[in-house]
Design a protein around this motif. Structure first.
Motif, PDB file in Angstrom:
ATOM      1  N   ALA A 191       1.175   2.261  13.443  1.00 16.83           N
ATOM      2  CA  ALA A 191       1.108   3.083  11.604  1.00 16.83           C
ATOM      3  C   ALA A 191       0.648   2.169  10.650  1.00 16.83           C
ATOM      4  O   ALA A 191      -0.048   2.512  10.013  1.00 16.83           O
ATOM      5  CB  ALA A 191       2.615   3.713  11.450  1.00 16.83           C
ATOM      6  N   ILE A 192       1.568   0.690  10.602  1.00 13.03           N
ATOM      7  CA  ILE A 192       1.007   0.442   9.530  1.00 13.03           C
ATOM      8  C   ILE A 192      -0.395  -0.777   9.668  1.00 13.03           C
ATOM      9  O   ILE A 192      -1.619  -1.215   9.024  1.00 13.03           O
ATOM     10  CB  ILE A 192       1.813  -0.568   8.194  1.00 13.03           C
ATOM     11  CG1 ILE A 192       3.146   0.436   7.931  1.00 13.03           C
ATOM     12  CG2 ILE A 192       1.520  -1.545   7.663  1.00 13.03           C
ATOM     13  CD1 ILE A 192       3.766  -0.158   7.883  1.00 13.03           C
ATOM     14  N   ALA A 193      -0.212  -1.864  10.606  1.00 18.05           N
ATOM     15  CA  ALA A 193      -1.962  -2.505  10.875  1.00 18.05           C
ATOM     16  C   ALA A 193      -2.776  -2.045  11.221  1.00 18.05           C
ATOM     17  O   ALA A 193      -3.192  -1.066  11.343  1.00 18.05           O
ATOM     18  CB  ALA A 193      -0.766  -3.080  11.959  1.00 18.05           C
ATOM     19  N   ASP A 194      -3.639  -2.772  10.747  1.00 19.41           N
ATOM     20  CA  ASP A 194      -4.961  -2.761  10.058  1.00 19.41           C
ATOM     21  C   ASP A 194      -5.698  -3.565  11.346  1.00 19.41           C
ATOM     22  O   ASP A 194      -6.192  -4.497  10.865  1.00 19.41           O
ATOM     23  CB  ASP A 194      -5.146  -2.462   9.028  1.00 19.41           C
ATOM     24  CG  ASP A 194      -6.644  -2.616   8.343  1.00 19.41           C
ATOM     25  OD1 ASP A 194      -7.803  -1.444   9.675  1.00 19.41           O
ATOM     26  OD2 ASP A 194      -7.292  -3.633   7.758  1.00 19.41           O
ATOM     27  N   TYR A 195      -6.177  -3.050  12.078  1.00 21.27           N
ATOM     28  CA  TYR A 195      -7.194  -3.734  13.285  1.00 21.27           C
ATOM     29  C   TYR A 195      -8.832  -3.072  13.367  1.00 21.27           C
ATOM     30  O   TYR A 195      -9.330  -3.194  13.772  1.00 21.27           O
ATOM     31  CB  TYR A 195      -6.739  -2.880  14.997  1.00 21.27           C
ATOM     32  CG  TYR A 195      -5.410  -3.234  14.977  1.00 21.27           C
ATOM     33  CD1 TYR A 195      -5.349  -4.881  15.093  1.00 21.27           C
ATOM     34  CD2 TYR A 195      -4.661  -2.125  15.122  1.00 21.27           C
ATOM     35  CE1 TYR A 195      -3.031  -5.193  15.409  1.00 21.27           C
ATOM     36  CE2 TYR A 195      -3.193  -2.317  15.414  1.00 21.27           C
ATOM     37  CZ  TYR A 195      -2.147  -3.643  15.392  1.00 21.27           C
ATOM     38  OH  TYR A 195      -0.953  -3.767  15.199  1.00 21.27           O
ATOM     39  N   SER A 196      -9.175  -2.731  12.312  1.00 20.63           N
ATOM     40  CA  SER A 196     -10.920  -3.130  11.646  1.00 20.63           C
ATOM     41  C   SER A 196     -11.072  -4.252  11.724  1.00 20.63           C
ATOM     42  O   SER A 196     -10.762  -5.770  11.411  1.00 20.63           O
ATOM     43  CB  SER A 196     -10.883  -2.369   9.915  1.00 20.63           C
ATOM     44  OG  SER A 196     -10.331  -3.424   9.260  1.00 20.63           O
TER      45      SER A 196
END
Length: 87
Positions: free
Chosen positions: A73-78
């Motif tokens: 939910a939190i991790a940003d994989y952009s």
């Protein structure tokens, strides 16, 4: 068989980071399952008075739950600016 990566793996690659984090989480779940089931098995078989075992299981489960929330939910994989070539 381990997954194959079609390009050079690097932490700058968003897909690689996502896969790496999920594999790390799967290892965390496996360790939690194996060690806690072993602890509770021996606690039951030996009729041991291990008052610390519910605390260990509860704290480890809370950490595992936080790890899951972070990964899913939190991790940003952009894509990062370094991996796209623009700054």
């Amino acid at each position: 068989m381990p997954p194959r990566w079609s390009r050079v793996p690097t932490r700058d690659d968003a897909d690689y980071r996502r896969l790496d984090d999920r594999m790390t989480f799967a290892t965390h779940v496996a360790a939690f399952s194996a060690l806690n089931s072993g602890m509770w098995f021996f606690r039951t078989v030996q009729k041991a008075d291990w008052s610390w075992s519910p605390i260990v299981t509860s704290v480890w489960f809370a950490v595992l739950l936080f790890h899951a929330v972070y990964i899913f939910a939190i991790a940003d994989y952009s894509e990062t600016p370094e991996s796209t070539g623009s700054k």
